[in-house]
Enzyme design. Sequence first.
Site, short mmCIF file in Angstrom:
data_model
loop_
_atom_site.label_atom_id
_atom_site.label_comp_id
_atom_site.label_asym_id
_atom_site.label_seq_id
_atom_site.Cartn_x
_atom_site.Cartn_y
_atom_site.Cartn_z
N ARG A 269 -5.08 -3.53 5.07
CA ARG A 269 -4.49 -2.70 4.02
C ARG A 269 -5.51 -1.64 3.63
O ARG A 269 -6.73 -1.87 3.67
CB ARG A 269 -4.12 -3.54 2.79
CG ARG A 269 -2.86 -4.38 2.98
CD ARG A 269 -1.62 -3.51 3.02
NE ARG A 269 -0.39 -4.28 3.10
CZ ARG A 269 0.25 -4.56 4.22
NH1 ARG A 269 -0.27 -4.17 5.39
NH2 ARG A 269 1.38 -5.23 4.22
N GLU A 298 -1.47 5.51 0.29
CA GLU A 298 -0.42 5.96 1.21
C GLU A 298 0.76 6.54 0.44
O GLU A 298 1.13 6.02 -0.62
CB GLU A 298 0.04 4.78 2.07
CG GLU A 298 -1.05 4.26 2.98
CD GLU A 298 -0.61 3.05 3.80
OE1 GLU A 298 0.59 2.69 3.75
OE2 GLU A 298 -1.45 2.48 4.51
N HIS A 316 0.36 4.13 9.37
CA HIS A 316 0.78 2.75 9.11
C HIS A 316 1.89 2.32 10.08
O HIS A 316 3.00 1.97 9.67
CB HIS A 316 1.25 2.59 7.66
CG HIS A 316 1.14 1.17 7.17
ND1 HIS A 316 0.95 0.85 5.86
CD2 HIS A 316 1.20 -0.02 7.83
CE1 HIS A 316 0.92 -0.48 5.71
NE2 HIS A 316 1.07 -1.02 6.91
#
Length: 350
Positions: A269, A298, A316
């Site tokens: 993450r 993000e 991602h």
Amino acid sequence: MGVMDGSDSDNRSPLNLGGYLAIQWTAVHWVERAMESFGVLLAARIDPYLEAELDRRFKLFRLWESPPAQRREFLRENAEAIRAVVGSPALGADAEMIDLLPRLEIVANFGVGLDKVDLRRCRDRGVRVVYTPDVVTDDTADLAIGLAIAAMRRICDSDRYLKDGSWKGKGDYKLTSKFSGKTVGILGLGRIGQAVAKRAEGFGCPICYCSRSEKRHTSYKYYPSVLELAANCQVLVVACPLTEETRHIINREVIDALGPKGVLVNVGRGPHVDECELVSALHDGRLGAAGLDVFEHEPHVPERLFGLDNVILVPHIGTDTLETSKAMADLILENLEAHVSNRPLPTPVF
């Protein structure tokens, strides 16, 4: 009297078989009707197949159809109908959402990272939580190795070098660094971490790791701290869950321990890494290269990373293949159907 003398013949008669089938049909029909009235909130656009199947099987609510400023009101208006939430890596079920849904029974997370689900609030409320482990492992591990190789061999930059005519105009591309044989350190030796290790071993890479505890049944070198891990590897792969303890676990000290020839790969993450320190280290030459699938804020990515030829950035996409997305969607659907049918959940968190 036994089977051979016909004592069970009446129990297997067409009449009894017909009754059994009728009961089965009734049960299936009841489940289908229960599913049709079972309200499911899809928190974000995730996968077209999943959205279509949720819409076909359940009573679907799409959160994104309501403007952000009106979403609390949307949840309040539909609170009595919504009994499940399907969340994504970007938007799950936080405490506020859970509190606004008094009839919520289950949260289904499209992925393995649970940092967007308030697990404590779910547990306190008796809300079940499911996720999609195993099916995401291979793609994420494949990408980790791909990012490492791409960063070390400067694949993206050399691609641009060819396409912009530099090869013809300036000659051969500069020498890069090999991946094979490098010591790979893995932060988090869970399913994904083990899959990364297995792939790296195929390249002749020694493996070491840091995890909450030393793992049995592995010959990999264990380091009790991430600082020690970084100081003893050349490629550091982040693959652990995001918790308060692991937030910014990759800080300046760890980056400096990895060093100017070291490579950082993050498929965990974004908040695992102190992004400001990472950017600074790459610009200062204190870190050799990085391959990043995830980012701290993000979809916003520091623009200072864009011009660096030793950084590979992808949006991602760790599990974003057709095959895995379908498998994840099917697992979400199986869990929801099991919940409605009062059957054991295939992949529960609790």
